[in-house]
Design an enzyme around this catalytic site. Structure first.
Site, PDB file in Angstrom:
ATOM      1  N   CYS A  15       3.240 -14.770  10.981  1.00 43.24           N
ATOM      2  CA  CYS A  15       2.916 -15.358   9.876  1.00 43.24           C
ATOM      3  C   CYS A  15       3.376 -16.361   9.337  1.00 43.24           C
ATOM      4  O   CYS A  15       3.641 -16.786   8.199  1.00 43.24           O
ATOM      5  CB  CYS A  15       3.807 -14.364   8.408  1.00 43.24           C
ATOM      6  SG  CYS A  15       5.755 -14.149   8.358  1.00 43.24           S
ATOM      7  N   GLU A  66      15.369  -2.555  13.724  1.00 40.98           N
ATOM      8  CA  GLU A  66      14.540  -3.840  12.362  1.00 40.98           C
ATOM      9  C   GLU A  66      15.905  -3.724  12.478  1.00 40.98           C
ATOM     10  O   GLU A  66      17.018  -2.600  11.767  1.00 40.98           O
ATOM     11  CB  GLU A  66      13.648  -2.354  11.764  1.00 40.98           C
ATOM     12  CG  GLU A  66      13.794  -2.567  10.306  1.00 40.98           C
ATOM     13  CD  GLU A  66      13.126  -4.090   9.551  1.00 40.98           C
ATOM     14  OE1 GLU A  66      12.558  -4.366   9.841  1.00 40.98           O
ATOM     15  OE2 GLU A  66      13.976  -4.238   9.144  1.00 40.98           O
ATOM     16  N   CYS A 122      -3.931 -10.757 -13.379  1.00 43.05           N
ATOM     17  CA  CYS A 122      -4.318 -11.711 -12.409  1.00 43.05           C
ATOM     18  C   CYS A 122      -5.199 -11.047 -11.258  1.00 43.05           C
ATOM     19  O   CYS A 122      -5.690  -9.883 -10.973  1.00 43.05           O
ATOM     20  CB  CYS A 122      -2.813 -11.352 -11.842  1.00 43.05           C
ATOM     21  SG  CYS A 122      -2.680 -11.910 -10.516  1.00 43.05           S
ATOM     22  N   ASP A 172       7.025  -7.929  15.290  1.00 45.47           N
ATOM     23  CA  ASP A 172       6.336  -9.088  14.335  1.00 45.47           C
ATOM     24  C   ASP A 172       7.328  -9.497  13.386  1.00 45.47           C
ATOM     25  O   ASP A 172       8.288  -9.102  12.483  1.00 45.47           O
ATOM     26  CB  ASP A 172       5.258  -7.869  13.296  1.00 45.47           C
ATOM     27  CG  ASP A 172       5.078  -8.140  12.377  1.00 45.47           C
ATOM     28  OD1 ASP A 172       5.405  -9.536  11.390  1.00 45.47           O
ATOM     29  OD2 ASP A 172       4.293  -7.357  11.108  1.00 45.47           O
ATOM     30  N   GLN A 199       2.724  -3.351   4.042  1.00 41.49           N
ATOM     31  CA  GLN A 199       2.058  -4.774   4.262  1.00 41.49           C
ATOM     32  C   GLN A 199       1.782  -4.553   2.773  1.00 41.49           C
ATOM     33  O   GLN A 199       1.192  -3.844   2.359  1.00 41.49           O
ATOM     34  CB  GLN A 199       0.625  -4.436   5.179  1.00 41.49           C
ATOM     35  CG  GLN A 199       1.470  -4.021   6.817  1.00 41.49           C
ATOM     36  CD  GLN A 199       2.299  -6.282   7.105  1.00 41.49           C
ATOM     37  OE1 GLN A 199       1.851  -7.135   6.550  1.00 41.49           O
ATOM     38  NE2 GLN A 199       3.016  -5.724   7.740  1.00 41.49           N
ATOM     39  N   CYS A 221      -0.116 -21.193 -12.452  1.00 42.28           N
ATOM     40  CA  CYS A 221       0.283 -20.707 -11.860  1.00 42.28           C
ATOM     41  C   CYS A 221       1.079 -20.732 -10.050  1.00 42.28           C
ATOM     42  O   CYS A 221       0.643 -21.554  -9.537  1.00 42.28           O
ATOM     43  CB  CYS A 221      -0.451 -18.983 -11.849  1.00 42.28           C
ATOM     44  SG  CYS A 221       0.875 -17.919 -10.906  1.00 42.28           S
TER      45      CYS A 221
HETATM   46  C1  LIG Z   1       7.145  -8.930   9.183  1.00 39.46           C
HETATM   47  S1  LIG Z   1       7.855  -7.891   8.997  1.00 39.46           S
HETATM   48  C2  LIG Z   1       7.434  -6.802   9.484  1.00 39.46           C
HETATM   49  C3  LIG Z   1       7.385  -5.901   9.208  1.00 39.46           C
HETATM   50  C4  LIG Z   1       6.693  -4.425  10.084  1.00 39.46           C
HETATM   51  N1  LIG Z   1       5.753  -4.430  11.159  1.00 39.46           N
HETATM   52  C5  LIG Z   1       6.199  -3.591   9.022  1.00 39.46           C
HETATM   53  O1  LIG Z   1       4.533  -3.711   8.969  1.00 39.46           O
HETATM   54  O2  LIG Z   1       6.174  -2.733   8.498  1.00 39.46           O
HETATM   55  C6  LIG Z   1       9.499  -9.001   9.311  1.00 39.46           C
HETATM   56  C7  LIG Z   1      10.561  -7.671   9.798  1.00 39.46           C
HETATM   57  O3  LIG Z   1      12.229  -7.896  10.033  1.00 39.46           O
HETATM   58  C8  LIG Z   1      13.284  -7.223   9.445  1.00 39.46           C
HETATM   59  N2  LIG Z   1      13.577  -8.898  10.523  1.00 39.46           N
HETATM   60  C9  LIG Z   1      14.473  -9.426  10.021  1.00 39.46           C
HETATM   61  N3  LIG Z   1      14.890  -9.824  10.808  1.00 39.46           N
HETATM   62  C10 LIG Z   1      15.734  -9.360  11.347  1.00 39.46           C
HETATM   63  C11 LIG Z   1      16.018  -9.590  12.713  1.00 39.46           C
HETATM   64  N4  LIG Z   1      16.985 -10.706  13.410  1.00 39.46           N
HETATM   65  N5  LIG Z   1      16.422  -8.477  13.481  1.00 39.46           N
HETATM   66  C12 LIG Z   1      15.448  -7.317  13.345  1.00 39.46           C
HETATM   67  N6  LIG Z   1      15.182  -7.180  12.257  1.00 39.46           N
HETATM   68  C13 LIG Z   1      14.927  -8.208  11.543  1.00 39.46           C
HETATM   69  C14 LIG Z   1      13.027  -7.787   8.186  1.00 39.46           C
HETATM   70  O4  LIG Z   1      13.846  -6.820   7.607  1.00 39.46           O
HETATM   71  C15 LIG Z   1      11.380  -6.995   7.187  1.00 39.46           C
HETATM   72  O5  LIG Z   1      11.187  -5.679   8.296  1.00 39.46           O
END
Ligand SMILES: C[S@@+](CC[C@H](N)C(=O)[O-])C[C@H]1O[C@@H](n2cnc3c(N)ncnc32)[C@H](O)[C@@H]1O
Length: 441
Positions: A398, A323, A149, A371, A273, A67
């Site tokens: 991440c 976002e 799983c 994030d 998450q 897997c």
């Molecule tokens: C790791 S997640 C963050 C999650 C958030 N902390 C939550 O708990 O919902 C990263 C986020 O960045 C957004 N994202 C990716 N590229 C971006 C950009 N250039 N500008 C703004 N948001 C972006 C993605 O859609 C995603 O929702």
């Protein structure tokens, strides 16, 4: 084997020649068959473990090795944590070029199995009939039939078994990626760990509501936690479990999850998450690291469905979330309303475009939380952040490589990296999460 590479492959040497071996662990002595030989390194597969590493353990999952999901189940958990902490330290030294940043001891996950609140299974056709499972490691054309799983809960395993039996009994046609014919594409399961509410989302190529409706009755009568059964239709070739239209087959169009004292509504296509308990720990750490007193303005970059914004909103004057995904912004607004939170503004667009606009409008922030996705900050977004010049930045990542790159830039731009805190969100996988706190010099 001397080490583990970023993606979790073992790294060893034979007469000085570097060989990457899937399943190899530091401390193993292996007999390896070379499958690829380049000038600077090769790849190989294990023929025999001649002397196992002290950290090698039996993997409990019967699909382990085939897997593509958990690749490190055979590595004792404390050793998994050491590997992840070392990756963070290595990236900071190699990439960030910031000396002497304290790295706090890694925080392990509270649950080693059953921790995921969302799983996405692919429905495929195989010689023996319909399979519902996960892709084989490095084989995106092959799906392994997964009966149980271990990183999802018993309730989710129960839903998987019922759905599989229903698909087989009804002989529903399976979608074929090549021809575009057939119906069933994905089975997505979600569960609110704190509420016990479960969602089943069947992704099909066409809106065959009447054919799938009996599944909802079956699930509701046999698995009491079923709170939502949904049909998502994706008629496009793109192999994604997100539909262009959604039909509610039973229950609500969302489930609820509680985190940090708030309740989040999660619909079939919302981001949330995937490890609730560890996300809660991460967000508590974020909250503590921001040291809010109540008077601050916070900007939450890459705010997703707003979890961090909403949790911080209780401790500051105002939060702006930025976002790019419109659906996530809608969810964030809905969650703010559901929790009676009125001091959050969610803006849709890319950080590199929206942050400069906010600054131009005269918005200032003492604290920024970020994030970003694996790619980290876009250079323009980082420049806008430097222009804003908040007193404190809390960076959740991440990907330690892009975290280190961005921390290096911020350090050269007048910030001190106070500490970095690695944290394990996904036991048995090579994924590494880390949080960094910076203050303006
Ligand atoms: C790791 S997640 C963050 C999650 C958030 N902390 C939550 O708990 O919902 C990263 C986020 O960045 C957004 N994202 C990716 N590229 C971006 C950009 N250039 N500008 C703004 N948001 C972006 C993605 O859609 C995603 O929702």
């Amino acid at each position: 084997m001397d080490d583990l590479a970023f993606g979790g492959e073992g790294v060893g040497r034979a007469d000085g020649y570097v060989v990457f071996v899937r399943g190899g662990l530091p401390g193993d002595r292996l007999r390896v068959r070379l499958t690829e030989a380049r000038s600077r390194f090769g790849r190989g597969v294990i023929e025999a473990v001649e002397a196992p590493s002290r950290d090698r353990v039996g993997a409990p999952c019967p699909y382990f090795g085939r897997c593509g999901g958990c690749r490190l189940q055979h590595l004792d958990y404390p050793a998994q944590l050491r590997f992840k902490a070392k990756q963070v330290a290595d990236c900071l030294t190699r990439i960030a070029g910031v000396a002497d940043v304290p790295i706090r001891p890694i925080i392990g996950a509270p649950e080693l199995y059953g921790y995921r609140n969302k799983m996405e299974f692919t429905v495929a056709r195989a010689a023996g009939g319909t399979v519902v499972g996960l892709h084989e490691a490095d084989r995106y054309d092959r799906v392994l039939d997964i009966e149980r799983c271990l990183i999802q809960s018993d309730v989710m395993n129960g839903l998987l078994a019922e759905a599989r039996a229903f698909f087989a009994e009804r002989k529903l046609p399976v979608y074929d990626q090549e021809s575009g014919e057939g119906l069933l594409r994905f089975l997505m399961l979600r569960e609110g760990k704190r509420t016990g509410e479960a969602m089943v989302n069947v992704v099909t190529s066409a809106p065959q509501v009447s054919e799938l409706a009996p599944l909802a009755d079956r699930l509701r009568s046999r698995v009491g936690q079923t709170a939502s059964v949904i049909l998502n239709v994706n008629p496009k070739k793109a192999s994604v479990a997100v539909g262009v239209e959604e039909h509610l087959l039973a229950g609500r169009d969302h489930i609820r999850e509680a985190l940090g004292g708030l309740v989040f509504q999660i619909s079939a296509n919302s981001f949330f998450q995937t490890n609730t308990l560890q996300a809660e720990r991460l967000f508590t750490l974020v909250e503590e690291s921001t040291e809010l007193t109540g008077s601050e303005t916070v900007i939450d970059l890459y705010s997703g469905t707003g979890a961090i914004s909403l949790l911080l909103a209780r401790r500051c004057r105002a939060v702006y979330g930025i976002e790019v995904a419109l659906a996530a912004v809608d969810d964030a607004q809905r969650n703010a309303k559901a929790n009676g939170i009125e001091n959050c503004t969610f803006l849709s667009g890319e950080v590199r475009g929206v942050l400069p606009q906010l600054i131009a409008r005269g918005v200032r922030a003492e604290v920024v939380v970020a994030d970003p996705p694996r790619a980290g900050f876009h250079p323009k977004a980082l420049r806008a952040l430097a222009l804003l010049g908040p007193e404190r930045i809390v960076y959740v990542s991440c990907n330690p490589a892009t975290l280190a790159r961005d921390l290096g830039e911020l350090a050269r731009g007048g910030y001190r990296v106070e500490w970095v805190q690695p944290l394990d969100m996904f036991p048995h996988t090579p994924h590494i999460e880390a949080l960094a706190r910076l203050s303006r010099l």
